[in-house]
Motif scaffolding. Structure first.
Motif, PDB file in Angstrom:
ATOM      1  N   PHE A  93     -15.906  -7.132  -2.906  1.00 51.31           N
ATOM      2  CA  PHE A  93     -16.541  -5.815  -2.834  1.00 51.31           C
ATOM      3  C   PHE A  93     -18.007  -5.963  -3.176  1.00 51.31           C
ATOM      4  O   PHE A  93     -18.444  -6.997  -3.700  1.00 51.31           O
ATOM      5  CB  PHE A  93     -15.861  -4.821  -3.775  1.00 51.31           C
ATOM      6  CG  PHE A  93     -16.299  -4.931  -5.219  1.00 51.31           C
ATOM      7  CD1 PHE A  93     -16.966  -3.882  -5.840  1.00 51.31           C
ATOM      8  CD2 PHE A  93     -16.047  -6.082  -5.973  1.00 51.31           C
ATOM      9  CE1 PHE A  93     -17.369  -3.977  -7.171  1.00 51.31           C
ATOM     10  CE2 PHE A  93     -16.436  -6.172  -7.296  1.00 51.31           C
ATOM     11  CZ  PHE A  93     -17.098  -5.111  -7.893  1.00 51.31           C
ATOM     12  N   ARG A  94     -18.770  -4.956  -2.860  1.00 49.37           N
ATOM     13  CA  ARG A  94     -20.199  -4.958  -3.195  1.00 49.37           C
ATOM     14  C   ARG A  94     -20.365  -4.275  -4.552  1.00 49.37           C
ATOM     15  O   ARG A  94     -19.962  -3.126  -4.734  1.00 49.37           O
ATOM     16  CB  ARG A  94     -21.023  -4.252  -2.127  1.00 49.37           C
ATOM     17  CG  ARG A  94     -21.054  -5.009  -0.804  1.00 49.37           C
ATOM     18  CD  ARG A  94     -22.143  -4.482   0.133  1.00 49.37           C
ATOM     19  NE  ARG A  94     -22.155  -5.216   1.390  1.00 49.37           N
ATOM     20  CZ  ARG A  94     -22.764  -6.394   1.575  1.00 49.37           C
ATOM     21  NH1 ARG A  94     -23.429  -6.937   0.557  1.00 49.37           N
ATOM     22  NH2 ARG A  94     -22.737  -6.994   2.743  1.00 49.37           N
ATOM     23  N   ASP A  95     -20.953  -5.006  -5.499  1.00 50.74           N
ATOM     24  CA  ASP A  95     -21.142  -4.441  -6.830  1.00 50.74           C
ATOM     25  C   ASP A  95     -22.332  -3.483  -6.850  1.00 50.74           C
ATOM     26  O   ASP A  95     -22.913  -3.178  -5.799  1.00 50.74           O
ATOM     27  CB  ASP A  95     -21.305  -5.547  -7.879  1.00 50.74           C
ATOM     28  CG  ASP A  95     -22.541  -6.416  -7.651  1.00 50.74           C
ATOM     29  OD1 ASP A  95     -23.433  -6.017  -6.873  1.00 50.74           O
ATOM     30  OD2 ASP A  95     -22.621  -7.501  -8.271  1.00 50.74           O
ATOM     31  N   GLY A  96     -22.704  -3.014  -8.035  1.00 50.94           N
ATOM     32  CA  GLY A  96     -23.766  -2.025  -8.157  1.00 50.94           C
ATOM     33  C   GLY A  96     -25.107  -2.471  -7.614  1.00 50.94           C
ATOM     34  O   GLY A  96     -25.937  -1.647  -7.218  1.00 50.94           O
ATOM     35  N   SER A  97     -25.321  -3.794  -7.563  1.00 52.95           N
ATOM     36  CA  SER A  97     -26.586  -4.315  -7.042  1.00 52.95           C
ATOM     37  C   SER A  97     -26.484  -4.702  -5.573  1.00 52.95           C
ATOM     38  O   SER A  97     -27.430  -5.241  -4.999  1.00 52.95           O
ATOM     39  CB  SER A  97     -27.025  -5.532  -7.873  1.00 52.95           C
ATOM     40  OG  SER A  97     -26.065  -6.577  -7.764  1.00 52.95           O
ATOM     41  N   GLY A  98     -25.311  -4.433  -4.967  1.00 55.09           N
ATOM     42  CA  GLY A  98     -25.126  -4.733  -3.553  1.00 55.09           C
ATOM     43  C   GLY A  98     -24.657  -6.141  -3.263  1.00 55.09           C
ATOM     44  O   GLY A  98     -24.498  -6.530  -2.109  1.00 55.09           O
ATOM     45  N   LYS A  99     -24.383  -6.929  -4.307  1.00 54.19           N
ATOM     46  CA  LYS A  99     -23.944  -8.307  -4.134  1.00 54.19           C
ATOM     47  C   LYS A  99     -22.453  -8.347  -3.813  1.00 54.19           C
ATOM     48  O   LYS A  99     -21.654  -7.604  -4.398  1.00 54.19           O
ATOM     49  CB  LYS A  99     -24.231  -9.093  -5.410  1.00 54.19           C
ATOM     50  CG  LYS A  99     -23.928 -10.579  -5.303  1.00 54.19           C
ATOM     51  CD  LYS A  99     -24.283 -11.286  -6.605  1.00 54.19           C
ATOM     52  CE  LYS A  99     -23.964 -12.772  -6.522  1.00 54.19           C
ATOM     53  NZ  LYS A  99     -24.294 -13.479  -7.795  1.00 54.19           N
ATOM     54  N   CYS A 100     -22.054  -9.219  -2.892  1.00 55.52           N
ATOM     55  CA  CYS A 100     -20.649  -9.362  -2.514  1.00 55.52           C
ATOM     56  C   CYS A 100     -19.962 -10.288  -3.513  1.00 55.52           C
ATOM     57  O   CYS A 100     -20.271 -11.483  -3.589  1.00 55.52           O
ATOM     58  CB  CYS A 100     -20.543  -9.937  -1.100  1.00 55.52           C
ATOM     59  SG  CYS A 100     -18.842 -10.069  -0.481  1.00 55.52           S
ATOM     60  N   VAL A 101     -19.030  -9.751  -4.301  1.00 52.69           N
ATOM     61  CA  VAL A 101     -18.384 -10.515  -5.360  1.00 52.69           C
ATOM     62  C   VAL A 101     -16.872 -10.301  -5.338  1.00 52.69           C
ATOM     63  O   VAL A 101     -16.366  -9.380  -4.692  1.00 52.69           O
ATOM     64  CB  VAL A 101     -18.944 -10.110  -6.752  1.00 52.69           C
ATOM     65  CG1 VAL A 101     -20.432 -10.435  -6.848  1.00 52.69           C
ATOM     66  CG2 VAL A 101     -18.687  -8.626  -7.019  1.00 52.69           C
ATOM     67  N   ALA A 102     -16.174 -11.164  -6.070  1.00 53.36           N
ATOM     68  CA  ALA A 102     -14.728 -11.032  -6.201  1.00 53.36           C
ATOM     69  C   ALA A 102     -14.386  -9.797  -7.030  1.00 53.36           C
ATOM     70  O   ALA A 102     -15.049  -9.499  -8.024  1.00 53.36           O
ATOM     71  CB  ALA A 102     -14.143 -12.284  -6.854  1.00 53.36           C
ATOM     72  N   LEU A 103     -13.342  -9.096  -6.620  1.00 51.73           N
ATOM     73  CA  LEU A 103     -12.909  -7.892  -7.328  1.00 51.73           C
ATOM     74  C   LEU A 103     -11.702  -8.234  -8.197  1.00 51.73           C
ATOM     75  O   LEU A 103     -10.586  -8.426  -7.704  1.00 51.73           O
ATOM     76  CB  LEU A 103     -12.526  -6.794  -6.336  1.00 51.73           C
ATOM     77  CG  LEU A 103     -12.019  -5.470  -6.930  1.00 51.73           C
ATOM     78  CD1 LEU A 103     -13.115  -4.803  -7.762  1.00 51.73           C
ATOM     79  CD2 LEU A 103     -11.525  -4.532  -5.829  1.00 51.73           C
ATOM     80  N   TYR A 104     -11.921  -8.327  -9.508  1.00 51.74           N
ATOM     81  CA  TYR A 104     -10.836  -8.590 -10.445  1.00 51.74           C
ATOM     82  C   TYR A 104     -10.020  -7.310 -10.654  1.00 51.74           C
ATOM     83  O   TYR A 104     -10.539  -6.197 -10.494  1.00 51.74           O
ATOM     84  CB  TYR A 104     -11.389  -9.099 -11.773  1.00 51.74           C
ATOM     85  CG  TYR A 104     -11.778 -10.546 -11.748  1.00 51.74           C
ATOM     86  CD1 TYR A 104     -10.924 -11.519 -12.272  1.00 51.74           C
ATOM     87  CD2 TYR A 104     -12.973 -10.959 -11.181  1.00 51.74           C
ATOM     88  CE1 TYR A 104     -11.262 -12.866 -12.241  1.00 51.74           C
ATOM     89  CE2 TYR A 104     -13.325 -12.312 -11.139  1.00 51.74           C
ATOM     90  CZ  TYR A 104     -12.460 -13.259 -11.676  1.00 51.74           C
ATOM     91  OH  TYR A 104     -12.791 -14.589 -11.633  1.00 51.74           O
ATOM     92  N   PRO A 105      -8.757  -7.454 -11.024  1.00 51.58           N
ATOM     93  CA  PRO A 105      -7.939  -6.262 -11.255  1.00 51.58           C
ATOM     94  C   PRO A 105      -8.575  -5.261 -12.210  1.00 51.58           C
ATOM     95  O   PRO A 105      -8.567  -4.059 -11.949  1.00 51.58           O
ATOM     96  CB  PRO A 105      -6.638  -6.843 -11.826  1.00 51.58           C
ATOM     97  CG  PRO A 105      -6.547  -8.204 -11.227  1.00 51.58           C
ATOM     98  CD  PRO A 105      -7.958  -8.698 -11.163  1.00 51.58           C
ATOM     99  N   HIS A 106      -9.149  -5.746 -13.319  1.00 50.91           N
ATOM    100  CA  HIS A 106      -9.738  -4.809 -14.286  1.00 50.91           C
ATOM    101  C   HIS A 106     -10.909  -4.044 -13.697  1.00 50.91           C
ATOM    102  O   HIS A 106     -11.141  -2.887 -14.051  1.00 50.91           O
ATOM    103  CB  HIS A 106     -10.158  -5.549 -15.566  1.00 50.91           C
ATOM    104  CG  HIS A 106     -11.385  -6.396 -15.415  1.00 50.91           C
ATOM    105  ND1 HIS A 106     -11.324  -7.762 -15.213  1.00 50.91           N
ATOM    106  CD2 HIS A 106     -12.709  -6.082 -15.441  1.00 50.91           C
ATOM    107  CE1 HIS A 106     -12.541  -8.249 -15.121  1.00 50.91           C
ATOM    108  NE2 HIS A 106     -13.403  -7.254 -15.258  1.00 50.91           N
TER     109      HIS A 106
END
Length: 523
Positions: free
Chosen positions: A145-158
């Motif tokens: 998913f794209r985090d708050g800064s727009g970076k594509c990162v892994a989405l952990y369950p938490h």
């Protein structure tokens, strides 16, 4: 004493006093015995008057009409207990579901249109060459998913959780926390902050393409015992592995799987993978509609009760019993109890595809497309004793719902939730990208599967799926029974209240107006 007489006697107790006395609660031990129904507790306490469950009930309130809110899969079931909410706020429907805002694990740059399966089961573990889990999450197996800064990162369950947990709140108030569960995916309980649990222990019970402890109640008991050892160590102020810790946790607990597995197994150790099995070939589940356990299920119940007794004993030895609120509940029940009700007609999408006019109906075609989708923004169908349907083209939801209702008998459907009917309980799927477009509640006893290994399942909306055990116990309480309908989501605010923390520190409690459990406080 008969079951009816015992129930009446316990009910009379609530008229006397169901409230916590002078004892100051300093610790909360929360136990989920997955699959445990209120009926199981009533029968077990009656047949085993010196059991751990009987002791807890002897100075606690037993809620015989407690239910998980909405869906009964393990994820929403546990989140009810630790967030005080339902999918309306935590936004989890299943451990394997769908989201219109994530990307598949292989889409490392989050390119193209968003939308993919949201997979948080044993398949996201890191494994060794022998397919044995390292009991940690493999980031490469996670959705992106794209985090708050727009970076594509892994989405952990938490990070996928949309609301906070009791563990986060307790830590923010200076407390120490611990939890043990069946998959590393239960990183979930850390909450959005990622650090709600000081001591998280998740020994994998179902190795992906490897050894599966749940093939036998005996191997499942061994897995449960690993977590029991963790609780005993924590009662002594240590970490789960026996190393130096920060003291006895303020809130801690674990889940048991032996009862759930004992309920589900059509034949214990059918694949012969459990070298420790003493029940190979024996059927699990219940012997009749009255809830009489088979030997396989009875073993799971007895071993779980013995483990609870060991926790009680250690709390007493450490002089912590009087200051501990001991809660026994369950993430989910299991359905059906009556073995003659079991109906396994096949996977839901396959049943729909077999209808004579399925190839010409726009809704059925949309369902077929979603069922064939492996990854990416093309929808998803999840089924067990429920069917959750996310369509690529949401405009087809109405025509699909109409088609399913017309063919309800052939598809073993009790109710179709869609549109206004669905939004009475859940969020609007056109706005909330995790809410299914259509939810199918099958006729009681129906499991949409071809599996020959299980004779019961959970995840759906039936009474036996959602009605669960709930005992809230402390030596400063008197025996009481309550038939008042309650939800397991009421456990979370009650835990915080018992520790002197505002229940409204939980976002779900504040938004969903989740009340405390009744009958526990003089105030």
């Amino acid at each position: 004493m008969t079951l009816k007489a015992m129930t009446l006697a316990l009910l009379a107790g609530i008229m006397v006093c169901g409230s916590v006395q002078a004892a100051q609660i300093e610790h909360v031990l929360l136990i989920s015995v997955d699959g445990l129904h209120a009926l199981d507790v009533a029968r077990y306490v009656q047949d085993h008057p010196t059991s751990a469950l009987a002791e807890l009930a002897s100075h606690g309130t037993t809620y015989s009409n407690a239910s998980t809110p909405s869906l009964s899969d393990s994820f929403p079931g546990l989140l009810a207990l630790v967030t005080g909410g339902s999918p309306v706020t935590h936004e989890f429907y299943y451990d394997v579901s769908y989201s219109r805002s994530v990307y598949s694990p292989s889409n490392v740059d989050c390119s193209g249109k968003a939308g993919s399966m949201l997979v948080f089961d044993e398949s996201i573990d890191a494994y060794d060459a022998d397919h044995i889990s390292k009991n940690i999450i493999d980031p490469a197996a996670l959705p992106r998913f794209r985090d708050g800064s727009g970076k594509c990162v892994a989405l952990y369950p938490h990070s996928a959780l949309k609301t906070n947990t009791i563990f986060e709140v307790v830590r923010q108030n200076g407390g120490h926390t611990a939890w043990a569960d069946k998959h590393p995916a239960y990183d979930l309980v850390n909450g959005p902050s990622g650090n709600g649990v000081d001591d998280l222990y998740t020994p994998e019970i179902t190795n992906f393409n490897g050894i599966d402890a749940t093939a036998s109640v005996d191997c499942t008991v061994l897995n449960d015992q690993e977590k029991v050892k963790a609780i005993i160590n924590e009662i002594h102020g240590l970490r789960h592995d026996g190393t130096a810790g920060a003291g006895v946790p303020t809130v801690f607990g674990m889940d048991f799987q032996a009862v759930s597995v004992g309920q589900k197994l059509a034949s214990d150790n059918k694949d012969g993978s459990c070298a420790h099995s003493g029940h190979t070939g024996q059927p699990g589940g219940y012997a009749d509609g009255a809830g009489t356990p088979t030997d396989v299920l009875r073993y799971g119940l007895e071993q779980t009760d013995t483990a609870l007794a060991s926790m009680i004993s250690e709390l007493k030895q450490q002089k912590l019993y009087d200051s501990t609120l001991f809660i026994v509940s369950s993430k989910h029940g299991q359905s059906p109890i009556n073995p003659v009700k079991v109906n396994k007609p096949g996977h839901f999408a396959d049943l729909v595809a077999a209808l004579p006019d399925a190839g010409s109906n726009a809704g059925a075609q949309a369902l077929a497309s979603a069922a064939k989708c492996d990854s990416g923004p093309c929808g998803f169908v999840q089924d067990d004793d429920v069917a959750l349907i996310w369509l690529e083209d949401q405009s087809k939801s109405k025509v699909l719902a109409e088609y399913l209702n017309i063919n309800a008998k052939a598809l073993f459907i009790d109710q179709v939730l869609s549109g206004d009917n669905l939004q009475l309980t859940f969020n609007d799927p056109r706005i909330d990208g995790r809410t299914p477009d259509v939810i199918v509640r099958p006729t009681h006893g129906t499991i949409y599967t071809t599996s020959k290994t299980k004779n019961a399942e959970h995840g759906g909306l039936s009474f036996e799926d959602t009605n669960v055990a709930l005992i809230v116990s402390n030596p400063g309480m008197t025996a009481a029974a309550s038939k008042t309908p309650v939800a397991t989501s009421q456990v979370a605010p009650t835990i915080l209240k018992s520790l002197g923390i505002s229940p409204e520190a939980l976002m779900s409690v504040k938004i969903e107006h989740t009340p405390l459990l009744p009958g526990l406080s003089k105030d």
